[in-house]
Write an enzyme that holds these catalytic residues in place. Structure first.
Site, PDB file in Angstrom:
ATOM      1  N   VAL A 230      -1.454   9.791  -2.255  1.00 16.76           N
ATOM      2  CA  VAL A 230      -1.183  10.927  -0.850  1.00 16.76           C
ATOM      3  C   VAL A 230      -0.360  10.196   0.037  1.00 16.76           C
ATOM      4  O   VAL A 230      -0.516   9.343   0.649  1.00 16.76           O
ATOM      5  CB  VAL A 230      -2.774  11.003  -0.157  1.00 16.76           C
ATOM      6  CG1 VAL A 230      -2.360  11.833   1.138  1.00 16.76           C
ATOM      7  CG2 VAL A 230      -3.754  11.213  -1.259  1.00 16.76           C
ATOM      8  N   ASP A 406       0.075   5.085   0.815  1.00 15.24           N
ATOM      9  CA  ASP A 406      -0.917   5.858   0.194  1.00 15.24           C
ATOM     10  C   ASP A 406      -2.088   6.305   1.325  1.00 15.24           C
ATOM     11  O   ASP A 406      -2.751   4.984   1.608  1.00 15.24           O
ATOM     12  CB  ASP A 406      -1.661   5.007  -0.934  1.00 15.24           C
ATOM     13  CG  ASP A 406      -2.646   6.119  -1.757  1.00 15.24           C
ATOM     14  OD1 ASP A 406      -3.206   6.976  -1.242  1.00 15.24           O
ATOM     15  OD2 ASP A 406      -2.862   5.864  -2.909  1.00 15.24           O
ATOM     16  N   HIS A 407      -2.129   7.394   1.614  1.00 18.81           N
ATOM     17  CA  HIS A 407      -2.773   7.569   2.972  1.00 18.81           C
ATOM     18  C   HIS A 407      -4.332   7.714   2.654  1.00 18.81           C
ATOM     19  O   HIS A 407      -5.380   7.569   3.629  1.00 18.81           O
ATOM     20  CB  HIS A 407      -2.440   9.238   3.399  1.00 18.81           C
ATOM     21  CG  HIS A 407      -2.708   9.450   4.985  1.00 18.81           C
ATOM     22  ND1 HIS A 407      -3.426   8.442   5.801  1.00 18.81           N
ATOM     23  CD2 HIS A 407      -2.485  10.387   5.938  1.00 18.81           C
ATOM     24  CE1 HIS A 407      -3.506   8.967   6.783  1.00 18.81           C
ATOM     25  NE2 HIS A 407      -2.983  10.125   6.932  1.00 18.81           N
ATOM     26  N   ARG A 408      -4.554   7.436   1.327  1.00 17.87           N
ATOM     27  CA  ARG A 408      -6.290   7.102   1.243  1.00 17.87           C
ATOM     28  C   ARG A 408      -6.544   5.912   1.438  1.00 17.87           C
ATOM     29  O   ARG A 408      -7.817   5.433   1.688  1.00 17.87           O
ATOM     30  CB  ARG A 408      -6.397   7.336  -0.738  1.00 17.87           C
ATOM     31  CG  ARG A 408      -6.215   8.996  -0.945  1.00 17.87           C
ATOM     32  CD  ARG A 408      -6.159   9.021  -2.548  1.00 17.87           C
ATOM     33  NE  ARG A 408      -5.251   7.952  -3.337  1.00 17.87           N
ATOM     34  CZ  ARG A 408      -5.292   7.862  -4.256  1.00 17.87           C
ATOM     35  NH1 ARG A 408      -6.425   8.181  -5.272  1.00 17.87           N
ATOM     36  NH2 ARG A 408      -4.054   6.994  -4.848  1.00 17.87           N
TER      37      ARG A 408
END
Ligand code: CAO
Length: 434
Positions: A230, A406-408
């Site tokens: 993400v 990575d936005h996760r």
């Protein structure tokens, strides 16, 4: 008393009419303990891929090939140390039956040059089936032919499977568990819309050129990252006026040392220092994406553009190295990458990546995270810009930076804070020694 060691060269056996067959996978590294039949390397001709298995148990002393090498029958690929004389060694020295000659045999054993062992290859995949490789192109997938066959039959990507066997070797149960997990995973909301296939020749002359193996593999990995990670990209400009003045002041010393000091060495050093302060960017998501694996080391990769495609060599313990040493390692690894001399180890273990397009140009771009890492820094071209200091505009050297993450794993505040601190470090590199 320890038994004497016997070194045996392993050569490529008769591979029919195939010539200049490419090494596409290295399954072992020097120092590894290998058992009989453990795959050493995988080679691929126009017709098939073949494993070259070890004929003996022992310790791998030297691996004499690198990925991309072209080999022929009879070429030495490795040296293995065994505790007992190998059959090939025995064969090279016929044992005499008279007592008087036995002593000569012992002397010959102690002083001989390494014996040579020739072994059969094991066919693996037809040419149209890609052998999986890791994102950095190291190709270190441990799996025997039966497991590979099973994976092929089930359409499972070996590269995505974690091996539970010795040294991470993938066994059949791993493949089955992977397929089961995939089958029971929730279905994606929608399948990807296909890109239209167009006959471009209808509009004018065209020429189709193949991608290199590295480009094709790299494309697959980028696609995987693009679909899985993400992505968020955050842009900023670092004021590197003082850094640049300092770097230029070291030009003469650099010549004496034979090291070219480019901005990249400072950027890598600043990133490693910053990763210590922001451990969540020095991490990878676990396999089920419900936990973060925080790494206690700070190995940083950097993208190198080569004729064959993009590779990402990794510099170990960047936080513990000085900028001169980093500059020397960047130069050495980039040269190795361009001359295809990189060893599998050079491409593994990265925690974070820096991709510099500084010498090319551009004010910014969105780098794609080198999954399973969670962060990557893109570096643009330095420019002198007027910057308002509260009283007047002053000419400042500014370096465009783009952090993708990575936005996760990383939230916006963490990503933003990482960038702000990186700006501070590059703006005043004295902080790097604090
Ligand atoms: N701004 C302005 N000039 C820069 C700069 C920047 N950000 N970064 C480097 N330069 C200058 C250097 O100072 C050097 O100048 P001189 O020749 O006048 O001394 C020149 O550009 C060439 O530098 P370099 O490329 O030899 O060295 P480097 O340390 O900057 O980079 C390497 C090494 C291997 C990273 C680079 O050669 C490379 O391959 N970059 C491409 C990476 C890439 O493809 N990324 C995209 C990945 S996503 O598809």
């Amino acid at each position: 008393m320890a038994s004497p060691e016997h070194e045996t060269d392993i050569v490529i056996p008769d591979i029919g009419e195939a010539e200049d067959v490419e090494v596409i996978e290295l399954c072992v590294a020097p120092g590894d303990t290998v058992e009989v039949d453990d795959p050493l390397i995988v080679i691929e001709s126009d017709k098939a891929s073949m494993e070259v298995p070890s004929p003996f148990a022992g310790t791998l002393r030297h691996l004499k090939v690198v990925l991309g090498d072209e080999v022929n029958a009879g070429d030495v690929i490795a040296t293995i140390a065994t505790d007992a004389p190998t059959p090939a060694a025995d064969a090279a020295e016929p044992v005499e039956d008279s007592a008087g000659q036995a002593e000569e045999v012992e002397v010959a054993r102690a002083t001989r040059t390494p014996a040579v062992a020739e072994i059969p290859t094991r066919p693996m995949t037809p040419p149209d089936v890609a052998v999986p490789h890791t994102p950095t192109g190291t190709g270190r997938v441990y799996a025997g032919p039966a497991v590979r066959r099973l994976a092929r039959e089930l359409g499972a990507d070996l590269e995505a499977i974690r091996g539970s066997g010795p040294r991470g070797r993938i066994v059949k149960d791993d493949v089955k568990a992977f397929v089961k997990a995939t089958m029971t995973a929730p279905a994606p909301a929608a399948s990807l819309p296909a890109v239209p296939v167009i006959d471009f020749a209808r509009f004018g002359p065209v020429e189709e050129v193949p991608l290199t193996r590295l480009q094709a593999r790299g494309g697959k990995n980028l696609y995987g990252s693009w679909l899985n990670v993400v992505h968020v990209t955050q842009h900023d400009e670092a004021d590197v006026t003082e850094l640049e003045a300092f770097r230029k002041s070291l030009a003469r010393e650099g010549e004496e040392r034979g090291v070219k000091l480019t901005p990249l060495a400072f950027v890598m050093k600043a990133c490693a220092e910053n990763l210590r302060a922001f451990p969540r960017l020095n991490a990878s998501l676990n396999a089920s994406a419900d936990g973060l694996i925080l790494k206690q080391y700070h190995h940083v990769g950097f993208a190198v553009d080569t004729e064959e495609g993009l590779v990402v060599p990794v510099i170990r313990d960047v936080d513990r190295k000085g900028v001169w040493q980093l500059a020397a390692e960047i130069a050495e690894l980039s040269a190795s990458a361009r001359e295809r001399r990189l060893k599998p180890d050079d491409l593994q273990g990265g925690c974070f990546t820096v991709s510099s397009l500084g010498r090319i140009g551009g004010t910014g771009f969105t780098p794609i995270v080198n999954a399973p890492e969670v962060g990557i820094l893109g570096v643009g071209r330095l420019a002198t810009k007027p910057v308002w200091d509260g009283l007047e505009f002053r000419p400042r050297a500014v370096l465009p930076l783009a952090l993708s993450y990575d936005h996760r794993a990383i939230n916006g505040v963490e990503g933003g804070s990482f960038m702000v601190e990186l700006m501070r470090l590059l703006g005043d590199i004295r902080r790097l020694v604090m």
